[in-house]
Structure formats: structure tokens, C-alpha cells
Write an enzyme that holds these catalytic residues in place. Sequence first.
Site, PDB file in Angstrom:
ATOM      1  N   CYS A   1     -12.524 -62.975 -34.225  1.00  0.00           N
ATOM      2  CA  CYS A   1     -13.634 -62.961 -35.135  1.00  0.00           C
ATOM      3  C   CYS A   1     -14.503 -61.381 -36.102  1.00  0.00           C
ATOM      4  CB  CYS A   1     -14.578 -63.543 -34.516  1.00  0.00           C
ATOM      5  SG  CYS A   1     -15.245 -62.988 -33.599  1.00  0.00           S
TER       6      CYS A   1
ATOM      7  N   CYS B   1      -7.453 -56.759 -22.890  1.00  0.00           N
ATOM      8  CA  CYS B   1      -6.484 -57.367 -21.335  1.00  0.00           C
ATOM      9  C   CYS B   1      -6.020 -56.349 -20.907  1.00  0.00           C
ATOM     10  CB  CYS B   1      -5.910 -58.634 -22.532  1.00  0.00           C
ATOM     11  SG  CYS B   1      -4.128 -58.978 -21.052  1.00  0.00           S
TER      12      CYS B   1
ATOM     13  N   HIS C   1     -13.820 -65.795 -26.622  1.00  0.00           N
ATOM     14  CA  HIS C   1     -12.134 -65.455 -27.056  1.00  0.00           C
ATOM     15  C   HIS C   1     -10.870 -64.758 -26.435  1.00  0.00           C
ATOM     16  CE1 HIS C   1     -14.282 -65.659 -31.670  1.00  0.00           C
ATOM     17  NE2 HIS C   1     -13.401 -67.293 -31.813  1.00  0.00           N
TER      18      HIS C   1
ATOM     19  N   HIS D   1      -2.991 -64.630 -18.749  1.00  0.00           N
ATOM     20  CA  HIS D   1      -3.181 -63.223 -18.167  1.00  0.00           C
ATOM     21  C   HIS D   1      -4.624 -63.001 -17.301  1.00  0.00           C
ATOM     22  CE1 HIS D   1      -0.638 -61.291 -21.860  1.00  0.00           C
ATOM     23  NE2 HIS D   1       0.149 -62.123 -20.720  1.00  0.00           N
TER      24      HIS D   1
ATOM     25  N   CYS E   1     -11.638 -60.280 -12.855  1.00  0.00           N
ATOM     26  CA  CYS E   1     -10.559 -61.105 -13.022  1.00  0.00           C
ATOM     27  C   CYS E   1     -10.816 -62.489 -13.351  1.00  0.00           C
ATOM     28  CB  CYS E   1     -10.188 -61.473 -10.794  1.00  0.00           C
ATOM     29  SG  CYS E   1      -8.999 -62.319 -10.209  1.00  0.00           S
TER      30      CYS E   1
ATOM     31  N   CYS F   1     -10.891 -65.773 -10.247  1.00  0.00           N
ATOM     32  CA  CYS F   1     -12.750 -64.748  -9.801  1.00  0.00           C
ATOM     33  C   CYS F   1     -13.590 -65.286 -10.540  1.00  0.00           C
ATOM     34  CB  CYS F   1     -12.329 -63.856  -8.545  1.00  0.00           C
ATOM     35  SG  CYS F   1     -11.674 -63.092  -7.708  1.00  0.00           S
TER      36      CYS F   1
ATOM     37  N   CYS G   1     -49.024 -28.610   6.806  1.00  0.00           N
ATOM     38  CA  CYS G   1     -47.736 -29.571   5.555  1.00  0.00           C
ATOM     39  C   CYS G   1     -47.754 -29.242   4.767  1.00  0.00           C
ATOM     40  CB  CYS G   1     -48.739 -30.746   5.683  1.00  0.00           C
ATOM     41  SG  CYS G   1     -50.207 -29.675   4.835  1.00  0.00           S
TER      42      CYS G   1
ATOM     43  N   HIS H   1     -53.629 -31.839   0.590  1.00  0.00           N
ATOM     44  CA  HIS H   1     -52.774 -32.102   1.147  1.00  0.00           C
ATOM     45  C   HIS H   1     -50.910 -32.099   0.570  1.00  0.00           C
ATOM     46  CE1 HIS H   1     -50.565 -34.211   5.429  1.00  0.00           C
ATOM     47  NE2 HIS H   1     -50.773 -34.948   4.550  1.00  0.00           N
TER      48      HIS H   1
END
Length: 585
Positions: free
Chosen positions: A101, A111, A124, A134, A147, A150, A222, A533
Site C-alpha cells: 500500500c 521479512c 500486509h 515465513h 516470530c 509465537c 551528611c 541536610h
Amino acid sequence: MSTANPPSAPFIPTSRLLTQDFFPGDHAASHGCPHIKPFKKSADIVANYQILVRYSLHYKNRHALGVLTSSKDKKRPRNSEDSVPNGKAIQQLPTPACLTCDTILGRIHACLHCVFVGCWKGEHSQKHSKDSGHTFSMEVSRCGLYCNHCKDFIYDRDFEGVYNSELIRTSEIISMVQEPGQKRPRYLKWHAGNKEAAAIKSGTKLKPCQGLRGLRNMGSTCFMNVILQCFIHNPLLRSYFLSDQHSSKRCEVKADCMGCEMDQLFTQFYSGVKAPYGPCSFLHTMWMSSSDLAGYAQQDAHEFFISALNQIHAKSPSAKLHHCNCVIHKTFAGLLQSDVTCMNCANVTTAFDPILDISLDLRPTKRSKSNGNKVRGGNDEKNEGPNSLADCLDRYTHPEKLGTNEYNCSKCGKNGQDATKQLSIKVVPPVLSFQLKRFEHSMGASKIETKIKFPAQLDMTQYTAAARKLKKNKLSALQKANGVSGPESSGNGIIGSTASSMSMNNGLLDPIPTYVYNLFAVINHQGKMDTGHYTAFAKHRGEWFSLDDHKVSLASQKEVLDSKAYMLFYVKQTLDYDFANALKD
């Protein structure tokens, strides 16, 4: 502008992957996706991923690299930001767009098995994976590995290693393009062999409390505790002392050695003991070394910081007056450049001064509208609102006019000549320390409560002498290409508003990776000047912690950035040159 010719980076060999180099035989821990292991045997998918990562990083940094882009959309006008100052380009990178597109939006996936590029929003990319079978693709903008089985982005150590290697390579190229004359040793990655990997596994034990411990207040101490916490969480000091480069057992200094006290301090923090530690020995040694700090009166944290650095340097075996190679100068030392420009003959006199930190002036958040002498900086047009670290640095490096009796020009021979003075950083230190001048002593003791906005990541590029020179050269070339006549500056070292606008529009101040810093510690002061402090924030293993004497608690980055900082500590994101060699350059 032209890109440098970087050394060719080899692609991942098919016989050995990063996982096999680092932990031989430990393939189960290298990936979390069960579908990727069969594809890595040929390593074709890894090589394809490396090519796409290199393309993605080059496209993101196209302005800094001086690369033009091309788009399929002929109606899309070429923006000025997609060009280089001299109108030439070494190469053209295609804009990542869906082959179906032609959209450049919607999370573009490439890919890893073929040359197909598709968008996620229009589905797409998913359709291609389903039709072709793939499995893996890379999300172009973030280089994430996806993946299709997955249905999620996955992590793999080999692919992470490829990405990190390409990121380092791109940073080196940008540095060479932006600063072609700068000499830097190349980064060499170390891989453990079989014996080293076995030694690392057997000898490494991760203890959750190591490096994180409170400090007891021993009577208005301190100011010392916050500085010691910043020393402990300083990555360079930590690496130096934990690697036994200064051992109190082998030290030849018999007494009052601050290096030995630092070694003992790191030993205590990484002993695994959780109880707060009282640095009595460190305090006593400082009293013996610096009589001004002796006693239990409240002291200034910045004065203690500078005194501690000087004492550690003085007792270092490698201490020198010039080009010192001690841990303090390797960590904190930089070089400040001062350029004084004569207003009569434009002669520039340059001087250099070593620095261990940078002290920045502040201004109140509200100023009288009747005040005609506006303070220079990024927020000059705002009479109200928070100040920022960038504003302070702008004022610090902005040209200032010297008084008539402050400068005598050596070239035109005029005494009492008007001149301008401008500061810049010649050598940026690995660790940047900023003091924000909150305490005033001019007309009585007072404290400035102005809130200073500061970033978690700081780009120091525009404040360096090299970048300023580079900017002027690029600006001159740009003006020549556009037919702009007249000098590139107004004669006092200040680039005009038109030139500055052209500079910003054409990306002449792109960040140089070697000048990018990450925040790792912040010191705050609450209360009045004499009865206040000190507290601190420090980053430990990726998390921020609030350090209030013996109290240690988890903090958020928002809390850190919202605090009223007194001192800031940044570490360079890329450590790629040696300080001694940088001074010679």
C-alpha cells in the site's frame, strides 16, 4: 559534507555465533523462542537481520551521516532537513514503506526470509507471513525481532549481540563524519574462551545487597555521606577499585592515604553486609589531610568533593603535575578552552585550563520586567518558569563582553581594547560533575531555591570546541551554497540570528555519540544554608535509589528529575578514547 570511509564491518560468520563464543555449549539460554534455533544453523537469517539493522540505524541517523533519502511518493516535497549543506549526497536510502500500500506508517516490518516489506496496521506483513510460510520479520524502526508462530516479539542473545555491534559501528561512523580529524582507538569486543567462560560461571555470585548500603551520620556528616555514595556508584571508580588497581594491602603510602580509604570503602560496600556502615576512618583521614574540614561543623558537599579528589590524586603512585594518569584525572579531568576575540582586529587568543567539575550560575525563576539586561540562555524570552541545565550551560558558554581595561591585544597593539570572551570544552571528561551555585555570599549568606530542570540523558555536543568549529565550517559552506554574502559572524564571535536559524533548520548540531552522557547520581540540599541536610539519589543496576544517610529506599526516575539538585553526575555513554591521548590531540 561527505561521509568518511569507515572500515568495513564483517558480517556474522555462519560457523560461529555470539552465543557460541561467549558460553560454549550453553545454547538453551541463548534464545527464548523454540522456533528460531533451526534457522540459526545456516545463519542466513542472522546475516539478513544484520543488514536490516544497519539500514535502520543509518536511516535514523541520516542527517548526522549526510545521507539523502528517496521516497516512492513523487508528490512528497523534499524537505530541507533531508539534504546536506553542499547539496550532495554519498548515497540514497529508500524510505521504509509497505510494498503493498506504499504507506510509511503503521509499524513497517521487513521479512528476514525474503525481500518483502509490509505494514502491520494494514495487516500486509501478517498476510505475507501466512501466505509464504515465513516465520520471522524485523520491525524496522526499533529493530525488534518478531516470530509469526509465537505471535509476539522475541529475545535472542545472538540477535541482541548483532544489534549492539551495529549500534557501536554506527556511533563510530557518526563520530568520524562529524569530527573527521579526531583520533580514537577502535572498540574491540572481547569474547571469553572455554576456560574464561568456565571461570566466570564458577567464580561469579550475584548478591542482591552488594554495592547498596546506608552510611551512618556521625555528627553533621551528611555532606560526606552523599559524596561517598556518588563515589561508590561511579562506574569508573567502581571498576578501578574493585579490580584491585589500588590495594590497601600493597600500598606503599604509610599513613593518610585516601586511595586506601577508597579501597576499604568499596570493600565494605561489596562485602554483603546489609547494616549501615560508619566511615570513621575515611572521615579521620580527611581531617588529617585537610584541616579546613576538621571538626563536626556542617560543611559544603562540593568543597568536600573537590578536597577528596585532590587528596586521592595527591597520594596516587602515578600522580603528576601535568598529564596525570591517576584514577581521578582519568575519571573527572577535562580541558576548558577560553577564546578572547579582539573587537578591533578580530584576533583570537586561546587559552586552556584543566577542570575537574563545572560550576554553573543560577538565576531566579522570576525577573523584573523593567530589567533591560536580559540574562542569556534558552529561556530568555520567558520571565517566569523553571530554569534548566541547558540554560545554565548556554550562559556558561555564551560570549561575554570584557571590560575596557581587561584585555590588551597582542596583534593590533592597542591597550584597553574591547573584546569578547567565550568558553567551550576542549576535552570532555568521562564523568561530568556539575555544581549548581545555590549558595551566595556576596550580600550576606543566602540560598537560591530555583528549581533546575535537568535531563536523564545529556548531549554536550554544542558546548564543545570541536563541535563549535565544525558548526562554523558547515555554516560557511551552507552560506556559500545558498549565495549568502557577508561574514558568518558579527565580529564578536556570536553567530547571527539568520545564521543560527539556518543552522537549526539544516541539522548542523546533530548529537555526536561520544558527547552523550547518562545521569547516575544527584545530590540535593534541603533547608537553610547553615542548618540544612544533604541527601542523594544514585542509580544501581538500572534502578534509582534514595540515599538519606542510613536510609536506603527505592525511588523513581520522576522523583530524581523533580528534585532540586545541588550537584549532578553524568557518565559518558560511549568511552572510546584515552584521556592522555586526547590531550595530545
